[in-house]
Design a protein around this motif. Structure first.
Motif, short mmCIF file in Angstrom:
data_model
loop_
_atom_site.label_atom_id
_atom_site.label_comp_id
_atom_site.label_asym_id
_atom_site.label_seq_id
_atom_site.Cartn_x
_atom_site.Cartn_y
_atom_site.Cartn_z
N THR A 55 0.85 -1.19 0.00
CA THR A 55 0.00 0.00 0.00
C THR A 55 0.88 1.24 0.00
OG1 THR A 55 -1.79 -1.13 1.18
CG2 THR A 55 -1.76 1.28 1.27
N ALA A 56 0.51 2.20 -0.82
CA ALA A 56 1.18 3.48 -0.84
C ALA A 56 0.28 4.52 -0.18
CB ALA A 56 1.49 3.89 -2.28
N TYR A 57 0.92 5.59 0.27
CA TYR A 57 0.18 6.62 0.99
C TYR A 57 0.53 7.99 0.45
CZ TYR A 57 -0.27 2.75 4.28
OH TYR A 57 -0.52 1.52 4.84
N LEU A 58 -0.42 8.87 0.57
CA LEU A 58 -0.19 10.29 0.34
C LEU A 58 -0.59 11.00 1.63
CD1 LEU A 58 0.63 12.55 -1.65
CD2 LEU A 58 -1.81 12.78 -2.19
N GLN A 59 0.42 11.39 2.40
CA GLN A 59 0.18 12.11 3.64
C GLN A 59 0.06 13.59 3.30
OE1 GLN A 59 -0.12 10.94 7.00
NE2 GLN A 59 -0.82 13.05 7.26
N MET A 60 -1.05 14.19 3.68
CA MET A 60 -1.30 15.58 3.36
C MET A 60 -1.46 16.36 4.65
SD MET A 60 -3.98 15.08 0.19
CE MET A 60 -5.26 14.42 1.26
N SER A 61 -0.78 17.47 4.77
CA SER A 61 -0.89 18.30 5.95
C SER A 61 -1.07 19.76 5.52
CB SER A 61 0.33 18.14 6.84
OG SER A 61 1.49 18.51 6.15
N SER A 62 -1.41 20.59 6.48
CA SER A 62 -1.65 22.02 6.21
C SER A 62 -2.57 22.18 5.00
CB SER A 62 -0.33 22.75 5.98
OG SER A 62 0.51 22.63 7.10
N LEU A 63 -3.64 21.43 5.00
CA LEU A 63 -4.53 21.43 3.85
C LEU A 63 -5.21 22.77 3.65
CD1 LEU A 63 -5.97 17.85 4.29
CD2 LEU A 63 -4.86 18.72 2.23
N LYS A 64 -5.43 23.08 2.38
CA LYS A 64 -6.05 24.35 1.98
C LYS A 64 -7.30 24.05 1.18
CE LYS A 64 -1.39 26.23 1.39
NZ LYS A 64 -0.45 26.88 0.43
N PRO A 65 -8.22 24.98 1.12
CA PRO A 65 -9.44 24.76 0.31
C PRO A 65 -9.11 24.44 -1.14
CG PRO A 65 -9.77 26.60 1.79
CD PRO A 65 -8.33 26.21 1.93
#
Length: 123
Positions: free
Chosen positions: A78-88
């Motif tokens: 499994t691969a992941y895309l960790q996203m932080s400080s998300l914006k609209p």
């Protein structure tokens, strides 16, 4: 035949974090390069980032550098895309893609695609 299944999309507030998953079957990620793309309503599919596992190289589009990270769990394939400080403006359907040789920004070069998962970032 490689099959990719994304999950993890959700509604999140601006500034929050989210981790998307891309589970693979019919092949192992170590044999492929992978990319993450996103598509907002009325817009073309946009490159987010790509990973060459064998060369341990990663590239991201400028708008997500420092906020998004591609990783994998080999045991889970499994691969992941960790996203932080998300914006609209990160709101979109997110797709993972895989190819045996290509790992760049052109979606037409990828042979395998997941079905997408919706990420909505509220302001």
């Amino acid at each position: 035949q490689v099959q990719l299944v994304e999950s993890g999309g959700a509604l999140v507030q601006a500034g929050g974090s989210l981790r998307l998953s891309c589970a693979a079957s019919g092949g192992t990620f170590s044999a492929f390069r992978m990319g993450w793309f996103r598509q907002a309503p009325g817009k073309e599919r946009e490159f987010v980032g790509a990973k060459n596992w064998g060369a341990a190289r990663t590239t991201y589009t400028d708008s997500v550098k420092g906020r998004f990270t591609i990783s994998r769990d080999s045991a889970k394939n499994t691969a992941y895309l960790q996203m932080s400080s998300l914006k609209p403006e990160d709101t979109a359907v997110y797709y993972c893609a895989a190819d045996r040789t290509y790992w760049g920004p052109d979606p037409r070069e990828y042979d395998y695609w997941g079905q997408g998962t919706q990420v909505t970032v509220s302001s």
